[in-house]
Design a protein around this motif. Structure first.
Motif, PDB file in Angstrom:
ATOM      1  N   UNK A 236       0.841  -1.197   0.000  1.00  0.00           N
ATOM      2  CA  UNK A 236       0.000   0.000   0.000  1.00  0.00           C
ATOM      3  C   UNK A 236       0.879   1.252   0.000  1.00  0.00           C
ATOM      4  N   UNK A 237       0.325   2.368  -0.474  1.00  0.00           N
ATOM      5  CA  UNK A 237       1.101   3.614  -0.409  1.00  0.00           C
ATOM      6  C   UNK A 237       1.436   3.945   1.048  1.00  0.00           C
ATOM      7  N   UNK A 238       2.655   4.327   1.275  1.00  0.00           N
ATOM      8  CA  UNK A 238       3.116   4.618   2.641  1.00  0.00           C
ATOM      9  C   UNK A 238       2.343   5.789   3.229  1.00  0.00           C
ATOM     10  N   UNK A 239       2.164   5.734   4.541  1.00  0.00           N
ATOM     11  CA  UNK A 239       1.502   6.814   5.269  1.00  0.00           C
ATOM     12  C   UNK A 239       2.496   7.675   6.032  1.00  0.00           C
ATOM     13  N   UNK A 240       3.652   7.083   6.354  1.00  0.00           N
ATOM     14  CA  UNK A 240       4.633   7.725   7.220  1.00  0.00           C
ATOM     15  C   UNK A 240       6.013   7.733   6.587  1.00  0.00           C
ATOM     16  N   UNK A 241       6.850   8.629   7.096  1.00  0.00           N
ATOM     17  CA  UNK A 241       8.275   8.608   6.771  1.00  0.00           C
ATOM     18  C   UNK A 241       9.002   8.870   8.074  1.00  0.00           C
ATOM     19  N   UNK A 242       9.927   7.990   8.401  1.00  0.00           N
ATOM     20  CA  UNK A 242      10.679   8.148   9.642  1.00  0.00           C
ATOM     21  C   UNK A 242      11.798   9.156   9.414  1.00  0.00           C
ATOM     22  N   UNK A 243      11.886  10.149  10.302  1.00  0.00           N
ATOM     23  CA  UNK A 243      12.909  11.189  10.172  1.00  0.00           C
ATOM     24  C   UNK A 243      13.980  11.077  11.254  1.00  0.00           C
ATOM     25  N   UNK A 244      13.712  10.295  12.277  1.00  0.00           N
ATOM     26  CA  UNK A 244      14.662  10.036  13.359  1.00  0.00           C
ATOM     27  C   UNK A 244      14.120   8.850  14.132  1.00  0.00           C
ATOM     28  N   UNK A 245      14.895   8.367  15.074  1.00  0.00           N
ATOM     29  CA  UNK A 245      14.452   7.221  15.863  1.00  0.00           C
ATOM     30  C   UNK A 245      13.136   7.552  16.571  1.00  0.00           C
ATOM     31  N   UNK A 246      12.062   6.847  16.190  1.00  0.00           N
ATOM     32  CA  UNK A 246      10.759   7.053  16.803  1.00  0.00           C
ATOM     33  C   UNK A 246      10.060   8.342  16.437  1.00  0.00           C
ATOM     34  N   UNK A 247      10.550   9.035  15.406  1.00  0.00           N
ATOM     35  CA  UNK A 247       9.980  10.316  15.001  1.00  0.00           C
ATOM     36  C   UNK A 247       9.549  10.240  13.535  1.00  0.00           C
TER      37      UNK A 247
ATOM     38  N   UNK B 273       6.928  11.814  10.111  1.00  0.00           N
ATOM     39  CA  UNK B 273       6.117  12.818   9.435  1.00  0.00           C
ATOM     40  C   UNK B 273       5.231  12.062   8.447  1.00  0.00           C
ATOM     41  N   UNK B 274       4.236  12.742   7.898  1.00  0.00           N
ATOM     42  CA  UNK B 274       3.394  12.110   6.885  1.00  0.00           C
ATOM     43  C   UNK B 274       4.228  11.855   5.628  1.00  0.00           C
ATOM     44  N   UNK B 275       3.963  10.756   4.968  1.00  0.00           N
ATOM     45  CA  UNK B 275       4.671  10.418   3.730  1.00  0.00           C
ATOM     46  C   UNK B 275       4.291  11.416   2.644  1.00  0.00           C
ATOM     47  N   UNK B 276       5.265  11.799   1.841  1.00  0.00           N
ATOM     48  CA  UNK B 276       5.056  12.710   0.723  1.00  0.00           C
ATOM     49  C   UNK B 276       4.898  11.873  -0.532  1.00  0.00           C
ATOM     50  N   UNK B 277       3.721  11.902  -1.120  1.00  0.00           N
ATOM     51  CA  UNK B 277       3.462  11.084  -2.301  1.00  0.00           C
ATOM     52  C   UNK B 277       3.685  11.837  -3.604  1.00  0.00           C
ATOM     53  N   UNK B 278       4.183  13.048  -3.515  1.00  0.00           N
ATOM     54  CA  UNK B 278       4.423  13.799  -4.747  1.00  0.00           C
ATOM     55  C   UNK B 278       5.592  13.226  -5.527  1.00  0.00           C
ATOM     56  N   UNK B 279       6.487  12.519  -4.852  1.00  0.00           N
ATOM     57  CA  UNK B 279       7.636  11.914  -5.524  1.00  0.00           C
ATOM     58  C   UNK B 279       7.803  10.468  -5.116  1.00  0.00           C
ATOM     59  N   UNK B 280       6.751   9.671  -5.290  1.00  0.00           N
ATOM     60  CA  UNK B 280       6.781   8.283  -4.851  1.00  0.00           C
ATOM     61  C   UNK B 280       7.986   7.508  -5.344  1.00  0.00           C
ATOM     62  N   UNK B 281       8.515   7.840  -6.499  1.00  0.00           N
ATOM     63  CA  UNK B 281       9.682   7.123  -6.998  1.00  0.00           C
ATOM     64  C   UNK B 281      10.906   7.386  -6.132  1.00  0.00           C
ATOM     65  N   UNK B 282      10.896   8.480  -5.380  1.00  0.00           N
ATOM     66  CA  UNK B 282      12.020   8.801  -4.518  1.00  0.00           C
ATOM     67  C   UNK B 282      11.909   8.129  -3.160  1.00  0.00           C
ATOM     68  N   UNK B 283      10.825   7.421  -2.902  1.00  0.00           N
ATOM     69  CA  UNK B 283      10.608   6.795  -1.612  1.00  0.00           C
ATOM     70  C   UNK B 283      11.176   5.383  -1.601  1.00  0.00           C
TER      71      UNK B 283
END
Length: 89
Positions: free
Chosen positions: A63-74, A76-86
């Motif tokens: 499924x399309x990701x909902x989250x992006x981890x930016x640090x341990x346990x931290x 943000x919402x996943x950015x779907x504008x550049x899904x190929x970069x995920x």
């Protein structure tokens, strides 16, 4: 309502960045019947930069990701504008 849908609602309501503990707290308040182990699996599968998310959770990880981890346990919402970069790391 599926746990994925609940997580989607949760993520849309939290202020960024948000902690893993805030996600769990939201679920305790709104859906106390959902087990923490279920939440952990869904959070992992919903995180765009989680290693092997599709392999470890074949159904959820596609499924399309909902989250992006930016640090341990931290997160943000996943950015779907550049899904190929995920790409998974």
């Amino acid at each position: 309502m599926s746990v994925w849908s609940m997580l989607e609602e949760c993520v849309s309501q939290l202020d960024e960045p948000f902690r893993h503990s805030e996600i769990l707290g939201w679920f305790r308040r709104h859906h106390p019947d959902v087990k923490e182990t279920t939440m952990a699996a869904h959070i992992y599968a919903a995180t765009s930069n989680a290693a092997n998310r599709a392999k470890n959770h074949p159904y959820l990880g596609r499924r399309p990701a909902l989250l992006r981890r930016v640090d341990h346990g931290l997160y943000v919402r996943a950015d779907h504008s550049g899904d190929s970069q995920l790409a998974e790391i």
